[in-house]
Design a protein around this motif. Structure first.
Motif, short mmCIF file in Angstrom:
data_model
loop_
_atom_site.label_atom_id
_atom_site.label_comp_id
_atom_site.label_asym_id
_atom_site.label_seq_id
_atom_site.Cartn_x
_atom_site.Cartn_y
_atom_site.Cartn_z
N ALA B 74 0.84 -1.20 0.00
CA ALA B 74 0.00 0.00 0.00
C ALA B 74 0.87 1.26 0.00
O ALA B 74 0.56 2.24 -0.68
N VAL B 75 1.99 1.22 0.76
CA VAL B 75 2.88 2.39 0.78
C VAL B 75 3.51 2.58 -0.61
O VAL B 75 3.53 3.69 -1.15
N GLY B 76 3.97 1.48 -1.20
CA GLY B 76 4.58 1.57 -2.53
C GLY B 76 3.58 2.08 -3.56
O GLY B 76 3.91 2.96 -4.38
N THR B 77 2.36 1.56 -3.49
CA THR B 77 1.32 1.99 -4.42
C THR B 77 1.03 3.47 -4.27
O THR B 77 0.89 4.19 -5.26
N THR B 78 0.98 3.93 -3.01
CA THR B 78 0.71 5.33 -2.75
C THR B 78 1.82 6.21 -3.34
O THR B 78 1.54 7.20 -4.01
N ILE B 79 3.08 5.83 -3.11
CA ILE B 79 4.20 6.64 -3.61
C ILE B 79 4.16 6.70 -5.13
O ILE B 79 4.24 7.78 -5.73
N LEU B 80 4.00 5.53 -5.78
CA LEU B 80 3.99 5.50 -7.24
C LEU B 80 2.80 6.30 -7.79
O LEU B 80 2.95 7.06 -8.77
N TYR B 149 -7.62 8.25 -7.91
CA TYR B 149 -7.98 8.94 -6.67
C TYR B 149 -7.09 10.15 -6.47
O TYR B 149 -7.54 11.21 -6.02
N VAL B 150 -5.79 10.00 -6.82
CA VAL B 150 -4.87 11.14 -6.72
C VAL B 150 -5.30 12.22 -7.71
O VAL B 150 -5.37 13.41 -7.37
N ALA B 189 -1.56 20.81 -0.68
CA ALA B 189 -1.14 19.74 0.24
C ALA B 189 -2.31 18.92 0.80
O ALA B 189 -2.23 17.69 0.84
N PRO B 190 -3.43 19.57 1.19
CA PRO B 190 -4.55 18.74 1.69
C PRO B 190 -5.08 17.79 0.62
O PRO B 190 -5.42 16.63 0.92
N GLY B 191 -5.14 18.25 -0.62
CA GLY B 191 -5.58 17.38 -1.72
C GLY B 191 -4.64 16.21 -1.91
O GLY B 191 -5.07 15.07 -2.09
N ILE B 192 -3.33 16.49 -1.86
CA ILE B 192 -2.35 15.41 -2.00
C ILE B 192 -2.48 14.43 -0.84
O ILE B 192 -2.46 13.21 -1.03
N ALA B 193 -2.67 14.99 0.38
CA ALA B 193 -2.78 14.12 1.55
C ALA B 193 -4.01 13.21 1.44
O ALA B 193 -3.91 12.00 1.67
N SER B 194 -5.16 13.78 1.03
CA SER B 194 -6.32 12.88 0.97
C SER B 194 -6.17 11.89 -0.17
O SER B 194 -6.55 10.73 -0.03
N GLY B 195 -5.57 12.32 -1.30
CA GLY B 195 -5.29 11.38 -2.38
C GLY B 195 -4.42 10.23 -1.90
O GLY B 195 -4.69 9.06 -2.18
N ALA B 196 -3.39 10.57 -1.12
CA ALA B 196 -2.46 9.55 -0.62
C ALA B 196 -3.20 8.58 0.30
O ALA B 196 -3.01 7.36 0.21
N ILE B 197 -4.06 9.11 1.17
CA ILE B 197 -4.76 8.24 2.12
C ILE B 197 -5.74 7.34 1.38
O ILE B 197 -5.86 6.15 1.68
#
Lengths: 315, 267
Positions: B74-80, B149-150, B189-197
């Motif tokens: 999940a972490v790898g998927t989020t970063i990519l 989602y991102v 940043a909030p958009g990126i954070a929610s996309g990441a989550i």
């Protein structure tokens, strides 16, 4: 910022189309002076890992698989003919459509009260409701399906049967699990937020003065809802129904874990054909039919929503 | 809030809402209750009280290694997804190429495509190329599913950024990168954070893609759980589920703290 020169070789023709500009200036404008190129990595990624594989899979549905498992010519429609001629397969298609429609309709009816409370209720209540609606979205479908197994469990130790038996409402445990009803209940649980969220967002955009005016002019609450709130919430309803219908049509986990043999859906049948029968063309046929249903619903919904926006702009 | 709910219709609305809240919470609460049951079979009502299932589940290496595998995946998927998605969203909003609306539709399209079929198409792709690195295959497949989602969250927040701030920064001599880092990034940043989550959640929970691509050495946690549900009938399955519920709840609380749930859901 450095220009990614490796990307530049792809567009020699386009530069020639603009005679007034030197190729160098064109490249500079596209890649250094603007963020246009930044779409390329994701676009290329999706072309290679999403669009092309999906198209190829769908093409399998008109190809033939030989005894060695190789798939190719001759092109044929025999898999589609087989699908629509055998009642075993068409039954699954109708079950899929029926379960998806029933789930969307029930979800829409139940989502209105919740969405109205979300936008009009008092702050403390809306906060709790928001949390309860959204939090289960983060819990895996597998976990939630398991929860419904425990609730609907056949025999006296399922939660619902236990409660009903002890209340004296039934004398024999009901066979709740492994039925189409169980699949509808489970799907409703999984997809309910997808209906509430767009609906709440549409309701939130309605000017409260309109409803106020309706009430001041003497309309009862139900009439205000039917004549003012409901028509104005249409974009949210259409978006929600589309989402819930598409997602339930593509279900796999819910029918597999809480549906019986009579409530298997297209996704389960595709999995069987690929994994158990190893019939790729037929599996691809089922997948294609599922994709066509989902894309058709989405296209219809875009037309409805798009046409509406257009009319509003014309006014 | 605009407009208040009053009268009998309000009572009715609150009652139905309360009923739906019970419906939504019921299976989750039931699982958590049964995870403490000391019977050998799952049954209702749960008998006794024990935490021993938690001890045995954490000693079950199949489960703990799946948990770790899913977390790393999940972490790898989020970063990519962020690496690919944030620049692409930026190009759609700030770029000037023709067909931007079409591109936006294309990048969002994995959202409406049945996820099960995305997984099947990739199984076909990977096996036809003989790509047998399951970890990489899963990373690619999950990123296909999560990248929209991102795009969605970052697009929404980028559209709110005032372009004149960027022009001002550029006029005052900031480079493009400085403008992004100092002017644009803090606003999105909030958009990126929610996309990441969202990416993390969707990847961590995914079954219909992993089901095609996982093998016995690389099994995400929903696949392990699915298998257990069909083969194990003691409360340990409820315990594993409860652990997943706890982790999911933690992620939702983080999202609420960082961005706010309503904002993250674009309500």
């Amino acid at each position: 910022m450095k220009a990614p020169y490796s990307e530049t070789d792809h567009h020699p023709g386009a530069a020639a189309a603009q005679p007034r500009e030197t190729p160098g200036a064109w490249l500079h404008r596209q890649f250094v002076g603007s963020p246009n190129w930044m779409i390329l990595p994701l676009l290329a990624f999706l072309v290679f890992f999403f669009f092309l594989p999906s198209i190829k899979l769908m093409l399998f549905s008109v190809m033939t698989q030989d005894a060695q498992g190789r798939i190719g010519a001759p092109l044929t429609l025999e898999h589609y003919i087989r699908f629509f001629q055998v009642s075993l397969y068409t039954d699954v298609l109708w079950t899929t459509i029926r379960i998806s429609i029933i789930t969307s309709v029930i979800a829409a009816i139940l989502a209105y009260p919740v969405a109205i409370v979300l936008v009009r209720g008092n702050i403390a209540v809306t906060r709790i409701v928001t949390l309860i609606i959204i939090a289960p979205l983060a819990v895996s479908v597998v976990v939630r399906a398991y929860g419904w197994q425990l609730i609907l469990g056949n025999g006296p130790t399922g939660l619902l049967n236990y409660v009903l038996l002890n209340l004296g409402l039934i004398s024999e445990p009901l066979a709740l699990l492994f039925s189409p009803v169980a699949v509808v209940v489970g799907s409703l649980h999984i997809f309910f937020p997808m209906m509430v969220l767009p609906l709440a967002s549409a309701l939130g955009k309605i000017d409260p003065n309109l409803e106020q005016a309706g009430r001041t002019l003497g309309a009862p609450a139900w009439k205000v809802f039917l004549r003012i709130t409901f028509p104005l919430s249409m974009p949210g309803l259409v978006a929600g129904v589309t989402l819930v219908f598409s997602l339930s049509a593509g279900s796999y986990v819910i029918p597999a874990l809480i549906g019986g043999p009579s409530s298997q859906m297209l996704g389960n049948m595709a999995e069987q054909q690929i994994i158990a029968v190893y019939d790729w063309p037929f599996g691809a046929t089922i997948a294609t039919i599922l994709v066509i249903i989902v894309l058709a619903i989405n296209a219809l919904s875009m037309r409805l929503l798009g046409g509406r926006n257009f009319r509003e702009k014309q006014k | 809030m605009n407009g208040k709910l009053t009268g009998t219709s309000a009572v009715l609305l609150y009652l139905i809402t309360a009923g739906m809240m019970i419906f939504v919470l019921c299976p989750i609460v039931l699982i958590m209750t049964i995870s403490f049951s000391d019977g050998y079979f799952v049954s209702f009502p749960p008998t006794g009280f024990t935490t021993s299932w938690y001890v045995s589940v954490f000693q079950n290496s199949e489960f703990t290694s799946a948990l770790l595998f899913s977390f790393v995946l999940a972490v790898g998927t989020t970063i990519l997804s962020l690496l690919l998605g944030v620049p692409a969203a930026f190009a759609i909003v700030r770029g000037n190429f023709p067909g931007r609306t079409l591109c936006k539709g294309l990048l969002l399209s994995p959202l409406i495509f049945p996820v099960l079929i995305t997984g099947l198409a990739l199984l076909q792709l990977f096996s036809s190329y003989g790509w047998s690195t399951v970890k990489l295959n899963l990373l690619i497949a999950h990123t296909v599913v999560t990248s929209p989602y991102v795009i969605r969250t970052v697009l929404t927040s980028l559209e709110l950024v005032n372009p004149t701030l960027e022009e001002a920064a550029r006029t005052l001599g900031a480079t493009r990168w400085q403008t992004f880092r100092r002017v644009i990034f803090p606003q999105i940043a909030p958009g990126i954070a929610s996309g990441a989550i969202f990416c993390f959640m969707v990847s961590f929970d995914n079954y219909p893609v992993s089901m095609w691509l996982a093998d016995s050495a690389n099994t995400p946690v929903p696949v392990v759980l699915y298998r257990q549900i069909g083969t194990v009938f003691d409360p340990s399955v409820a315990t594993m589920s409860s652990i997943i519920i706890g982790l999911s709840a933690a992620v939702v609380l983080i999202l609420d703290r960082l961005v706010g749930l309503r904002r993250a859901m674009a309500m």
